[in-house]
Scaffold this active site. Structure first.
Site, PDB file in Angstrom:
ATOM      1  CG  ASP A   1       3.240  14.513  12.248  1.00  0.00           C
ATOM      2  OD1 ASP A   1       3.259  15.616  11.665  1.00  0.00           O
ATOM      3  OD2 ASP A   1       3.751  13.486  11.776  1.00  0.00           O
TER       4      ASP A   1
ATOM      5  CB  VAL B   1       1.677   0.168   4.780  1.00  0.00           C
ATOM      6  CG1 VAL B   1       0.311  -0.272   5.281  1.00  0.00           C
ATOM      7  CG2 VAL B   1       2.314   1.136   5.760  1.00  0.00           C
TER       8      VAL B   1
ATOM      9  CE  LYS C   1       2.563   1.973   9.484  1.00  0.00           C
ATOM     10  NZ  LYS C   1       2.326   3.258  10.141  1.00  0.00           N
TER      11      LYS C   1
ATOM     12  CG  LEU D   1      -1.997  -1.025   1.338  1.00  0.00           C
ATOM     13  CD1 LEU D   1      -2.687  -0.935   2.695  1.00  0.00           C
ATOM     14  CD2 LEU D   1      -3.021  -0.838   0.230  1.00  0.00           C
ATOM     15  N   GLY D   2       2.034   1.134   0.588  1.00  0.00           N
ATOM     16  CA  GLY D   2       2.869   2.332   0.658  1.00  0.00           C
ATOM     17  C   GLY D   2       4.220   2.002   1.244  1.00  0.00           C
TER      18      GLY D   2
ATOM     19  N   GLY E   1       7.726   3.861   3.274  1.00  0.00           N
ATOM     20  CA  GLY E   1       8.205   5.075   3.940  1.00  0.00           C
ATOM     21  C   GLY E   1       9.626   4.922   4.402  1.00  0.00           C
TER      22      GLY E   1
END
Ligand code: NAG
Ligand code: NAG
Ligand code: NAG
Ligand code: NAG
Ligand code: NAG
Ligand code: NAG
Ligand code: NAG
Ligand code: NAG
Ligand code: NAG
Ligand code: NAG
Ligand code: NAG
Ligand code: NAG
Length: 803
Positions: A644, A527, A545, A519-520, A522
């Protein structure tokens, strides 16, 4: 009037007569009259003893003004009421007990209004040979003199006192107030800058740099030198002070200050200020051309040579003309007067909607400007410089210098001119871009690919960074055997969906098809999408994750401490942690799956054709986020500062419910503690100003309120708050929002063509502005924010202390 002041006036009058001979003026008795008359100039003026100067009516076209002129050259050195109407022929000027009066059918005009302020008896007036016109009482005290009211000229022996200024004339024949001024400031500095601009160094084109030396004025000495003085000039200060007419200094219609030697009965130029590296380029004067135009000076060699031959000029003065030309995309504000500058041929509204970008960047070589930039970047390439400006909604133009500096400019550009070795980038409206079908922005420079990448990286980096940090370490409290025990004890399925459970690595490999559906990605984690069976046999989507195996001890420790309570946060608007897995170096976290992804991808779609969430959806999301933050602040036993909050950290599910994710940087406050010193930071442009200060500055839950305000503005507008590199305290959207609120143009804020409830829009903007107040104390609490958004309380107009 006190005798002291009178004494000073006396000292100053008559070109310092105390030092010398009797006043060199022809006495004018009370009751004298002159008449404006084209055919009889003798009757229209009072002359000085040696007829160097005259006071009276001078012709302007077919009318007259009252002033003083240097007779041999017909040079006007002073004008009374220079900005009022001209006087018709046959006008009269009376010198009477009330001073100087011009009778008129529609009310008398007073030039020297004396009787109203002084209970003195006027005795005489005189035009002095130094160019001063004085009015005296019976004791020969000077009651009034033109030297106290300079227009554009300073005569030798005349002082420009602190707080006074000289203002140029409109033209050689029109002596109304023009465009430039020389000001003797109270701080002792004397400076030149365009009229109607703030007295700041950004606008000065010449400065004496004499601040702080206690100077109280500038004096034009008989020698033709302009020097600052302290106190009042007197005999001992300089024995050459006394003057007949020898020199005059004048701020001229082109903005230069020129000093002329007039002792030979013509104006011989002796000095020009400022003189730049190119001699005298008229374009070096700020304000030579108006806003959004640039200045092109062409020296006229013929005229320069002719003037030199006639001994009319000496130092660095070039005859020539200035041409003012509009920047591309601009038209003259007043086509008959190019000095007035230019305006856009398209409206600001078109700059506002990011989904309808109707501007592009155009590149112009050899144009520069002397405005102060609001930001600049070192070591950029020319191409990047154009990109920076394109991406920054605040940027109107950028200037690239050969030494790799890129400076950015807001609108309007005031001081444009031609130059070498610079490349300018300007945002211009492009007609074709306004067609609905043409959505991707076109730029002359190729910035799009880079821009997309930048966004992607920004979004992913932020999304992953916090989520990684997130919840994991909450459970990490005991890495030792006791931790393992905790895992085992919790291995009882999704017990009521409340407590996070532990998973084995193998279970997660199966749930995610071997970590294939990414999904992603970083900085610290990746993820994946997965599915796990529920007790009833149904499959439940999850987000897994996987943290990088090499996490620093520091990060681990920080999270262990900070995240302790976060796993206990259960709220409809806070993303739930379902489980975790820790096997050796393997760290995984399992969250509920949010089908629509982050709010950032919804409101800032990289595909510009993607539909934005509707206004109704956006207002619901705003309320969800506000409630989620309120829960963190006040709904748990400890106050949790998320620290954040931003669209990337808000996740949206199938049912459009928004949930706050990524509590990885959260801070926990012990009961009764209201501030913390913990300095781990979120993303800079959502950060409250107090957080950007020194580390000693404690932060409170109000930092989340600030970030929420920024998020709210982004949600209203579907625009990023800021799209370029960091600049100091850049709060672009809030500035814009405040301006639109003040000007009742709020509809400019929402995406073009969107139909929104005006009342609701105003409410949202006001709430946002209450949140982004610079002072934490001025910001509303999250509870108040929720109440305001819910319409349960009236909203006061937010103060403008946003910036
Ligand atoms: C003269 O000065 C007084 C006081 O400053 C002022 O009220 C009055 O309007 C002035 N008259 C004229 C004709 O300027
Ligand atoms: C004023 O000046 C005139 C001429 O300079 C002189 O004759 C007269 O005595 C002076 N008056 C006083 C009171 O000083
Ligand atoms: C002089 O300039 C002023 C300001 O631009 C203008 O209002 C005025 O009409 C001009 N006067 C003449 C006689 O042209
Ligand atoms: C004043 O300072 C500016 C900036 O340092 C400089 O460019 C200018 O020449 C100085 N002016 C004088 C009169 O020295
Ligand atoms: C001013 O001009 C006159 C006549 O040209 C000359 O005699 C005198 O020296 C000049 N003064 C200065 C200070 O240059
Ligand atoms: C003249 O100026 C000097 C220096 O500023 C000062 O000391 C002196 O007192 C002044 N004299 C008069 C008469 O004001
Ligand atoms: C007086 O003025 C002259 C000419 O500018 C200058 O040379 C001299 O230094 C000045 N003297 C004083 C004491 O300021
Ligand atoms: C500047 O003026 C000169 C002379 O009029 C002209 O040749 C030149 O093209 C102008 N430059 C620009 C950029 O307008
Ligand atoms: C240069 O100046 C002369 C004299 O003022 C004038 O006749 C001529 O037209 C000017 N030339 C240009 C190109 O402006
Ligand atoms: C504005 O001016 C630019 C350049 O002159 C032109 O390409 C554009 O079509 C103009 N836009 C409008 C809206 O007139
Ligand atoms: C710009 O590049 C130079 C040389 O590569 C380097 O010394 C300097 O630190 C850089 N400046 C910035 C602000 O990055
Ligand atoms: C873009 O903006 C222009 C000018 O405001 C407008 O005419 C046009 O309809 C807009 N296009 C879209 C797709 O919203």
């Amino acid at each position: 009037m006190s005798s002291h002041v009178l004494a000073i006036r006396l000292l100053l009058s008559l070109c310092f007569p105390l030092l010398v001979k009797p006043a060199p003026g022809a006495n004018i008795a009370v009751g004298s009259v002159i008449t404006a008359d084209q055919s009889n100039r003798e009757a229209a003026a009072w002359f000085s003893r040696s007829r160097l100067f005259a006071f009276g009516f001078y012709p302007v076209e077919s009318n007259f003004a009252v002033g003083i002129w240097f007779v041999p050259d017909n040079t006007v050195i002073w004008t009374a009421d220079r900005d009022s109407d001209l006087l018709p022929e046959r006008s009269k000027l009376n010198f009477n007990e009330d001073g100087l009066q011009i009778p008129s059918s529609n009310g008398d005009r007073s030039i020297a209004n004396i009787s109203a302020t002084n209970s003195v008896k006027l005795a005489s007036a005189s035009m002095q040979d130094c160019g001063n016109f004085v009015i005296q009482d019976v004791n020969n005290n000077t009651i009034w003199q033109t030297f106290d009211y300079p227009t554009d000229t300073l005569m030798a022996g005349q002082v420009l006192f602190a707080g006074n200024k000289m203002v140029s004339s409109v033209s050689a024949t029109n002596h109304s107030s023009g465009r430039f001024q020389m000001v003797m400031q109270e701080d002792g500095n004397y400076v030149a800058y365009p009229v109607n601009t703030p007295a700041t160094s950004a606008h000065f084109y010449w400065s004496s740099n004499t601040t702080g030396n206690g100077y109280t004025g500038i004096l034009l000495y008989e020698s033709g030198e302009l020097f600052p003085i302290t106190g009042y000039p007197n005999a001992t200060q300089n024995s050459t002070l006394l003057s007949s007419a020898t020199f005059l200094a004048r701020i001229e219609t082109d903005g230069f200050l020129r000093i002329y030697n007039i002792s030979s009965n013509f104006m011989k130029l002796t000095k020009t200020l400022p003189v730049d590296d190119f001699g005298v380029n008229k374009c070096s004067i700020k304000g030579a051309c108006g806003p959004n135009s640039y200045c092109n000076f062409t020296a006229n060699a013929t005229a320069t040579a002719a003037a030199a031959a006639a001994d009319r000029i000496s130092t660095g003065f070039f005859q020539g003309e200035v041409a003012c030309l509009c920047f591309p995309g601009f038209d003259f504000t007043d086509s008959r007067n190019p000095y007035m500058g230019c305006q856009r041929n398209f409206s600001m509204g078109q700059f506002i909607n990011e989904n309808n970008i109707s501007y592009s960047i155009t590149k112009i070589a050899n144009i520069s400007w002397s405005d102060d930039p609001y930001a600049y970047t070192e070591n950029s390439t020319e191409k990047e410089c154009g990109e920076f400006c394109f991406e920054d909604s605040n940027c109107y133009a950028a200037l690239f210098f050969a030494h790799q500096r890129c400076s950015k400019q807001r609108h309007p550009l005031l001081y444009g001119r031609l130059s070498e070795s610079t490349v300018a980038f300007l945002k211009v409206g492009s007609g074709e871009m306004q067609l609905p079908t043409q959505s991707p922005p076109r730029e002359v420079v190729d910035v799009v690919p880079k821009r997309k990448t930048l966004f992607l990286i920004m979004a992913l980096a932020s999304a992953l960074f916090f989520s990684v940090a997130l919840t994991i370490f909450f459970f990490y409290k005991n890495r030792s055997p006791s931790y393992q025990k905790l895992c085992r004890n919790m291995e009882t399925g999704l017990a009521g969906g409340l407590a996070p459970r532990s998973f084995t690595h193998q279970q997660l490999v199966e749930a995610t098809d071997g970590f294939t559906k990414r999904l992603g990605i970083g900085g610290f984690s990746t993820v994946f999408k997965g599915e796990i069976p529920l007790n009833n046999g149904e499959m439940m989507p999850i987000a897994v994750k996987r943290l990088d195996e090499k996490l620093s001890k520091e990060t681990e420790k920080g999270f262990r401490i900070e995240m302790r309570a976060v796993g206990r946060a259960h709220h409809r608007n806070v993303v739930r942690l379902l489980g975790f897995c820790h096997e050796g170096p393997k760290w995984l976290l399992i969250y509920e799956y949010m089908s629509r992804g982050s709010l950032a991808t919804l409101i800032f779609p990289s595909d510009k054709t993607q539909a934005l969430p509707s206004w109704k959806q956006r207002t619901n999301i705003a309320m969800d986020v506000a409630r989620g933050i309120l829960y963190l602040h006040e709904g748990c036993e400890t106050t949790i500062i998320h620290s954040d909050i931003k669209p990337d950290n808000v996740l949206v599910g199938d049912d459009d419910t928004a949930k706050i994710g990524d509590l990885g940087l959260a801070k926990l406050l012990r009961p009764r503690q209201s501030k913390t010193f913990t300095r781990q930071r979120g993303t800079w442009w959502y950060q409250a100003p107090e957080w950007r200060k020194e580390a000693s500055e404690p932060v409170s839950p109000k930092v989340d309120v600030y970030s929420f305000g920024v998020l709210l503005l982004e949600l209203i507008t579907c625009r990023r708050r800021f799209l370029g590199e960091p600049v100091n305290d850049c709060i672009i959207l809030s500035e814009l929002a405040y301006k639109c609120l003040m000007e009742s143009t709020l509809e400019l804020l929402v995406p073009e063509g969107e139909d929104v409830d005006k009342v609701e829009l105003k409410k949202m903007v006001m709430v946002a502005l209450w949140c982004v107040q610079k002072e934490p104390g001025h910001r509303k609490s999250m509870k108040e924010v929720v109440r305001m958004l819910g319409g349960k309380t009236s909203i006061a107009f937010p103060p403008d202390s946003v910036f």
